[in-house]
Design an enzyme around this catalytic site. Structure first.
Site, PDB file in Angstrom:
ATOM      1  N   ALA A   7       0.890  -1.123  -0.056  1.00 37.75           N
ATOM      2  CA  ALA A   7      -0.076   0.111   0.073  1.00 37.75           C
ATOM      3  C   ALA A   7       1.012   1.282  -0.022  1.00 37.75           C
ATOM      4  CB  ALA A   7      -0.845   0.074   1.098  1.00 37.75           C
ATOM      5  N   GLY A  10       2.044   1.685  -3.349  1.00 40.43           N
ATOM      6  CA  GLY A  10       0.720   1.869  -4.263  1.00 40.43           C
ATOM      7  C   GLY A  10       0.231   3.255  -4.167  1.00 40.43           C
ATOM      8  N   ASP A  11       0.192   3.782  -3.076  1.00 39.95           N
ATOM      9  CA  ASP A  11      -0.050   5.240  -2.796  1.00 39.95           C
ATOM     10  C   ASP A  11       0.952   6.329  -3.612  1.00 39.95           C
ATOM     11  OD1 ASP A  11      -1.167   7.552  -1.291  1.00 39.95           O
ATOM     12  OD2 ASP A  11       0.596   7.939  -0.242  1.00 39.95           O
ATOM     13  N   ALA A  12       2.222   6.064  -3.645  1.00 41.72           N
ATOM     14  CA  ALA A  12       2.891   6.842  -4.548  1.00 41.72           C
ATOM     15  C   ALA A  12       2.663   6.415  -6.004  1.00 41.72           C
ATOM     16  CB  ALA A  12       4.476   6.436  -4.194  1.00 41.72           C
TER      17      ALA A  12
END
Length: 114
Positions: A7, A10-12
């Site tokens: 995550a 994934g956020d970046a």
């Protein structure tokens, strides 16, 4: 790999994906770009996106999503419900997973409407 670490990546990745789309698709000033980006990259925005794409997930992607959604997180969201935050973490885990295994075409396929 730990779902919260997926995550994190994934956020970046999702943030960059959204920012690139805004920059290449529009001629907005940076303040407007930031506002539009923040709406989509927020826990609420990501939870909404996940609800739109969930039916398209493969079994493997769904497993990653559930691991991320159900993982114990070190932080809490200030501007989203617990449910939205959990869904968004699962979403980010899927994005991070696909990115790290090099499935860029699949990322584009899932996020094409963004």
């Amino acid at each position: 790999m730990n779902a919260v670490v997926l995550a994190f990546v994934g956020d970046a990745v999702y943030s960059l994906y959204i920012r690139e789309g805004l920059v290449f698709g529009h001629d907005y000033k940076t303040g407007t770009l930031q506002k539009l980006s923040s709406e989509r990259v927020s826990a609420k925005g990501q939870a909404s996106t996940m609800e739109r794409i969930e039916a398209k997930l493969t079994e493997e992607e769904r497993e990653v999503y559930l691991r991320g959604r159900n993982a114990k997180k070190p932080t809490k969201s200030k501007n989203a419900s617990v449910a939205e935050y959990n869904i968004s973490t699962g979403f980010e885990a899927v994005i991070g997973y696909l990115y790290l295994i090099g499935e860029y075409a699949r990322l584009d396929e899932l996020l094409a409407e963004e």
